[in-house]
Design a protein around this motif. Structure first.
Motif, short mmCIF file in Angstrom:
data_model
loop_
_atom_site.label_atom_id
_atom_site.label_comp_id
_atom_site.label_asym_id
_atom_site.label_seq_id
_atom_site.Cartn_x
_atom_site.Cartn_y
_atom_site.Cartn_z
N SER A 85 -32.26 -32.42 -27.30
CA SER A 85 -33.08 -31.12 -27.64
C SER A 85 -34.12 -30.93 -28.54
CB SER A 85 -32.23 -29.72 -27.51
OG SER A 85 -31.45 -29.97 -28.67
N ALA A 86 -34.13 -31.91 -29.41
CA ALA A 86 -35.03 -31.81 -30.55
C ALA A 86 -35.20 -33.25 -31.07
CB ALA A 86 -34.79 -30.89 -31.72
N ALA A 87 -36.37 -33.98 -31.48
CA ALA A 87 -36.72 -35.13 -31.84
C ALA A 87 -35.85 -35.91 -32.80
CB ALA A 87 -38.20 -35.42 -31.86
N GLN A 88 -35.54 -34.67 -33.71
CA GLN A 88 -34.60 -35.48 -35.11
C GLN A 88 -33.40 -35.36 -34.98
OE1 GLN A 88 -37.08 -36.39 -37.15
NE2 GLN A 88 -38.64 -35.49 -35.93
N ASN A 89 -32.67 -34.70 -33.74
CA ASN A 89 -31.26 -34.50 -33.90
C ASN A 89 -30.47 -35.56 -33.96
OD1 ASN A 89 -31.96 -31.87 -33.56
ND2 ASN A 89 -31.04 -31.29 -31.54
N HIS A 90 -30.58 -36.92 -33.32
CA HIS A 90 -29.90 -38.08 -33.39
C HIS A 90 -29.67 -38.35 -34.87
CE1 HIS A 90 -33.81 -39.49 -33.28
NE2 HIS A 90 -33.57 -40.62 -33.97
N HIS A 91 -30.62 -37.97 -35.72
CA HIS A 91 -30.37 -38.41 -37.28
C HIS A 91 -28.86 -37.92 -37.58
CE1 HIS A 91 -34.94 -38.53 -38.03
NE2 HIS A 91 -34.51 -39.25 -37.28
N GLY A 151 -40.11 -38.39 -40.03
CA GLY A 151 -40.75 -37.02 -39.68
C GLY A 151 -39.94 -35.96 -40.45
N PRO A 152 -40.71 -34.58 -40.35
CA PRO A 152 -40.17 -33.60 -41.11
C PRO A 152 -39.16 -32.81 -40.56
CG PRO A 152 -42.16 -32.88 -39.70
CD PRO A 152 -41.94 -34.65 -39.57
N VAL A 153 -38.38 -32.13 -41.21
CA VAL A 153 -37.07 -31.70 -40.63
C VAL A 153 -37.47 -30.53 -39.75
CG1 VAL A 153 -35.29 -29.83 -41.38
CG2 VAL A 153 -35.99 -31.78 -42.80
N ALA A 154 -37.21 -30.55 -38.41
CA ALA A 154 -37.54 -29.60 -37.44
C ALA A 154 -36.45 -28.69 -36.99
CB ALA A 154 -37.87 -30.52 -36.24
N GLY A 155 -36.80 -27.36 -36.61
CA GLY A 155 -35.74 -26.60 -36.04
C GLY A 155 -34.93 -27.59 -35.04
N ARG A 156 -33.68 -27.55 -35.29
CA ARG A 156 -32.72 -28.37 -34.41
C ARG A 156 -32.38 -27.84 -33.19
NH1 ARG A 156 -32.11 -32.50 -36.76
NH2 ARG A 156 -32.34 -32.81 -39.19
N LEU A 157 -31.95 -26.62 -33.12
CA LEU A 157 -31.65 -25.84 -31.91
C LEU A 157 -32.32 -25.31 -30.91
CD1 LEU A 157 -28.45 -24.64 -33.86
CD2 LEU A 157 -28.42 -26.72 -32.47
N GLN A 158 -33.68 -25.02 -31.20
CA GLN A 158 -34.69 -24.53 -30.37
C GLN A 158 -34.84 -25.32 -28.89
OE1 GLN A 158 -34.94 -25.18 -33.31
NE2 GLN A 158 -36.43 -23.76 -34.30
N HIS A 159 -34.86 -24.75 -27.88
CA HIS A 159 -34.87 -25.61 -26.65
C HIS A 159 -36.34 -25.91 -26.43
CE1 HIS A 159 -33.65 -27.62 -23.19
NE2 HIS A 159 -34.55 -27.08 -22.50
N ASP A 160 -37.01 -26.81 -26.80
CA ASP A 160 -38.39 -26.91 -26.74
C ASP A 160 -38.77 -28.32 -26.35
OD1 ASP A 160 -40.98 -27.25 -27.26
OD2 ASP A 160 -41.18 -26.98 -29.36
N HIS A 161 -38.97 -28.24 -24.98
CA HIS A 161 -39.50 -29.59 -24.35
C HIS A 161 -40.74 -30.42 -24.96
CE1 HIS A 161 -36.40 -29.65 -21.29
NE2 HIS A 161 -36.52 -28.43 -20.89
N ARG A 186 -41.33 -30.58 -27.81
CA ARG A 186 -40.99 -31.47 -29.15
C ARG A 186 -39.69 -31.96 -28.96
NH1 ARG A 186 -39.64 -29.95 -33.32
NH2 ARG A 186 -40.53 -31.82 -34.41
N SER A 187 -39.15 -32.18 -27.67
CA SER A 187 -37.91 -32.57 -27.49
C SER A 187 -37.90 -34.13 -27.43
CB SER A 187 -37.11 -32.09 -26.22
OG SER A 187 -37.55 -32.73 -25.17
N ASN A 188 -36.51 -34.59 -27.50
CA ASN A 188 -36.14 -36.12 -27.71
C ASN A 188 -35.69 -36.54 -26.28
OD1 ASN A 188 -35.64 -38.46 -28.85
ND2 ASN A 188 -33.71 -37.89 -29.63
N SER A 189 -36.46 -35.93 -25.33
CA SER A 189 -35.98 -36.17 -23.76
C SER A 189 -36.74 -37.20 -23.17
CB SER A 189 -35.98 -34.96 -22.96
OG SER A 189 -37.37 -34.40 -23.07
N CYS A 190 -37.72 -38.01 -23.86
CA CYS A 190 -38.25 -39.27 -23.19
C CYS A 190 -37.51 -40.56 -23.15
CB CYS A 190 -39.36 -39.55 -23.82
SG CYS A 190 -40.13 -41.15 -23.95
N PRO A 191 -36.99 -40.92 -22.08
CA PRO A 191 -35.98 -42.10 -22.02
C PRO A 191 -36.33 -43.41 -22.97
CG PRO A 191 -36.64 -41.40 -19.73
CD PRO A 191 -37.44 -40.75 -20.71
#
Length: 770
Positions: free
Chosen positions: A515-521, A647-657, A659-664
């Motif tokens: 759900s966010a590009a940084q969450n896997h960190h 990258g910068p610290v993003a909001g982690r829990l907003q459901h925002d496609h 900026r999300s990390n959903s690209c395979p």
């Protein structure tokens, strides 16, 4: 009656000033003396009798009268500083002028056209009664600052007189050696002068005016590069001020020697007002705002060789210089013990409710501790040399846990985490955490038996799972601290081990990861911490190994994480159905400690100051590798998307496609870098053995399994140990701006009696009501 009378007189003078449309001559002493000569008004009276609207009206409609009032008040302070205020009347005049200037200065600063006024020279306004031409051209600001400095060492007014003899033997202010009049024993001074509450009150008033002078910084918007020198601080802390050394020492010693509990008599703070506390609060605020980095050489402490060596690259802040050159072990010990005593004060539990005084200036103390470590690296090493560092750690964890639900205290959360991040960059911090934790500080956390490392992990878990949304940018920092200390943790308790596994479980759910590009960190950080403990501290950590075995499905799910679009979208849809932030289920919440109160949100109506955004963890830290001899080697920055620095610290829990990390492709890229090899090998070796024991012995008792794991070994079975990576805090322009904004926000909100800056047009931050 006299007091009411003088208030009326004073109010009359104010009304005359605001209604006069014609300029009043500076020579009209009969008019100007009404403001300071025959009045006995407190600072609270002055704030009540000089309303904001009237100051602004004079500023707009008869500016020359406001200018003359400021100039005449400064002139009176200069005269008092030269004469040494031998009479009671002169002392009263100085105090009245101090209060008036404290009231007026913020309204000078809020108007751009007036800001330069104190830095201009007043025509014909030499030092009162002096013919020397060179002093005649001093800007008003310089005359004011030098007068305040002189008055802070004025015998029988702010310090004890050393003279014996009659009234004629007043000490000559110009030849007085203020180093003999330092206010308190401690760094560089052995004698403790007798307490005198009148002197404390007078010092407090002068320091309040000094702080108001420095507060021009609040009226300028935050500068992006962080290189804004405050002209008031620059001049006051320069060689122009002959009292810099004794004043710096006085301020530091007064703060570090203060003992709020007094003489151990319960309720003594209710019997008499503690004048020293007001002085300590002003002193610590002056220290934190004067200890500022200089442009061009931020974060480089001046050379500790000779006192008078000037830094060729620009102005030289002597307070920073002196702080960076404290070097005696007994001085470090005095400062550290003093700060630890004060930071621990709100934690002291007594059997009698409200029987000991609780101080309120812990945020300023944390900033001061930060600046000490930042400007004096030897102090930082001293702190980490013994387990005294734990006397700083425990109060910080207490404040973090207590403030986690209160959005008005988000700045306190940040400064606490930054200090721990700074400390965690040093090996000794991790080693010290192995000391058993035996204190009974009442905290709203599960009861556990273990070490200070367990306390740290349990508190961090509580912040992440039950803090408010605005703490999400700190998750990276919290887990970086855990990773930094992990190679040194000899044995985690079962409670702490389960908390770490619960975080991994929460952060590795599909919807969260995508759900966010940084969450896997966050998953990378936790896996790195587990790897460090398994590779370097396997022997004592059977609790963690057992928790990993019990939660092995989480690691298998990570290894088999789907990377096709359909599965990713499905995981994200699941999130929409259950908008729970971080799952708190499966985290065995146990009974909290006895005597603890739950963390609560801010009361409605609480004021808070806004903060600037914090740089991401990649900007906050630089990687160092620990070599075999224990020294650190910097690692060049790489931008691989797999490493948790991107990258910068993003909001982690907003459901925002967007900026999300959903690209395979992205998911595939970081999934392939998940450091799972060590844990998978551990599971491959130990799970069959544990299962065999359970079947053979019909065991359901975990103590037997723990005993087996305790004596097991994985020598030769695990991959070659990876080098230890430490992410050390590094200062930068972004953090400098953050600190300045936070610090002045604290100063603004803590000065409510009188409310020096309330309702003025500050620009450095916004004041918001909760």
């Amino acid at each position: 009656m006299g007091n009411t009378d003088s208030k009326l007189k004073f109010r009359k003078a104010v009304i005359q000033l605001t209604t006069k449309t014609q300029p009043v001559e500076a020579t009209d002493d009969a008019f100007w003396d009404q403001f300071w000569a025959d009045t006995a008004t407190t600072v609270q009276d002055v704030f009540a009798l000089v309303p904001a609207a009237e100051i602004r009206a004079v500023r707009e409609e008869s500016p020359s009268n406001l200018a003359t009032l400021c100039y005449k008040a400064v002139e009176k302070l200069v005269q008092g500083a030269e004469s040494g205020c031998p009479s009671e009347r002169e002392k009263q005049v100085v105090l009245n002028c101090t209060r008036i200037l404290t009231r007026i200065l913020p309204y000078i600063f809020e108007d751009q056209d007036w800001r330069g006024f104190f830095w201009s020279t007043v025509p014909g306004a030499g030092r009162a009664g002096a013919d020397e031409e060179d002093d005649g051209a001093r800007p008003l600001a310089e005359s004011l600052l030098l007068a305040i400095a002189d008055l802070l060492f004025c015998p029988d007014f702010t310090v004890h007189s050393h003279r014996r003899g009659g009234p004629d033997s007043a000490e000559d202010m110009q030849s007085l050696d203020s180093c003999e009049y330092i206010w308190e024993a401690g760094v560089g001074f052995a004698q403790s002068p007798p307490l005198n509450y009148i002197h404390d009150l007078n010092r407090t008033e002068l320091l309040r005016l000094l702080l108001t002078c420095f507060s021009e910084a609040m009226y300028l918007p935050p500068a992006s590069d962080g290189n804004v020198l405050n002209p008031w601080v620059t001049f006051f802390c320069s060689t122009e001020n002959r009292h810099t050394l004794p004043l710096f020492t006085s301020l530091l010693n007064v703060v570090c020697a203060y003992d709020p509990v007094g003489y151990g008599i319960p309720y003594n703070h209710l019997l008499f007002s503690d004048y020293r506390e007001q002085l300590v609060e002003q002193a610590v605020q002056i220290l934190i705002v004067t200890l500022e980095h200089e442009s061009g050489h931020a974060h480089r402490a001046p050379s500790p060789t000779s006192m008078d060596e000037q830094d060729c690259a620009g102005p030289h802040n002597l307070f920073v210089n002196y702080l960076s050159r404290i070097h005696r072990e007994e001085d470090y010990d005095f400062v550290l013990k003093g700060l630890a005593r004060l930071l621990s004060n709100p934690l002291t539990q007594t059997y009698l409710p409200n029987s000991t005084k609780k101080i309120q200036f812990h945020q300023e103390l944390l900033v001061l501790f930060w600046k000490l470590c930042d400007f004096n690296k030897k102090f930082l090493f001293f702190v980490l040399k013994s387990s005294d560092v734990l006397d700083i750690l425990v109060p910080i964890l207490y404040y973090l846990n207590d403030a986690r639900a209160d959005q008005s205290r988000v700045g306190l959360m940040h400064i606490g985490v930054f200090i721990l991040l700074l400390l965690s960059g040093e090996r000794n911090f991790g080693v010290r955490l192995n000391k058993p934790y035996s204190l009974h500080v009442p905290m709203d956390i599960p009861v556990f038996t273990g070490t200070h490392a367990d306390l740290l992990i349990v508190v961090f878990h509580k912040i992440i799972t039950s803090g408010h949304q605005r703490l999400q940018p700190l998750f990276d920092c919290l887990l970086t601290i855990v990773v930094n200390v992990s190679p040194y943790l000899k044995s985690l308790s079962m409670v702490a081990a389960n908390k770490l596994l619960h975080l991994l479980e929460a952060f590795s759910t599909g919807w969260f990861l995508f759900s966010a590009a940084q969450n896997h960190h966050l998953v990378f950080f936790l896996l790195e911490a587990f790897n460090n403990i398994i590779q370097y501290q396997f022997d004592g950590n059977c609790n963690l190994v057992y928790a990993i075995i019990r939660k092995r499905s989480v690691f298998h799910q990570l290894a088999n994480l789907p990377t096709d679009s359909a599965s990713i979208q499905k995981a994200l849809q699941r999130k929409k159905k259950s908008p729970d932030t971080i799952s708190r289920t499966n985290s065995q919440e146990m009974v909290s400690m006895e005597g603890s109160r739950p963390a609560v949100p801010a009361e409605p109506g609480t004021l808070k100051a806004s903060l600037v955004a914090m740089p991401g963890i990649d900007k906050l830290t630089e990687k160092s590798q620990v070599s075999e001899d224990g020294t650190m080697v910097a690692v060049p920055q790489t931008d691989s998307p797999g490493s948790p620095e991107h990258g910068p610290v993003a909001g982690r829990l907003q459901h925002d496609h967007s900026r999300s990390n959903s690209c395979p492709v992205q998911v595939l890229s970081w999934k392939s870098k998940l450091p799972l090899q060590t844990i998978m090998r551990l599971l491959q070796v130990l799970v069959p053995q544990v299962e065999k024991i359970c079947i053979d012995k019909g065991l359901t008792d975990e103590s037997e399994i723990l005993k087996f794991l305790q004596h097991g070994t994985l020598v030769g079975l695990l991959p070659v140990p990876h080098p230890i990576l430490i992410r050390k805090y590094q200062a930068n322009a972004g953090t400098a701006v953050w600190f300045r904004t936070y610090m002045w926000g604290v100063v603004y909100l803590r000065n409510v009696d009188p409310p020096i800056w309330y309702d003025t047009d500050v620009r450095l931050f916004e004041i918001q009501r909760m």
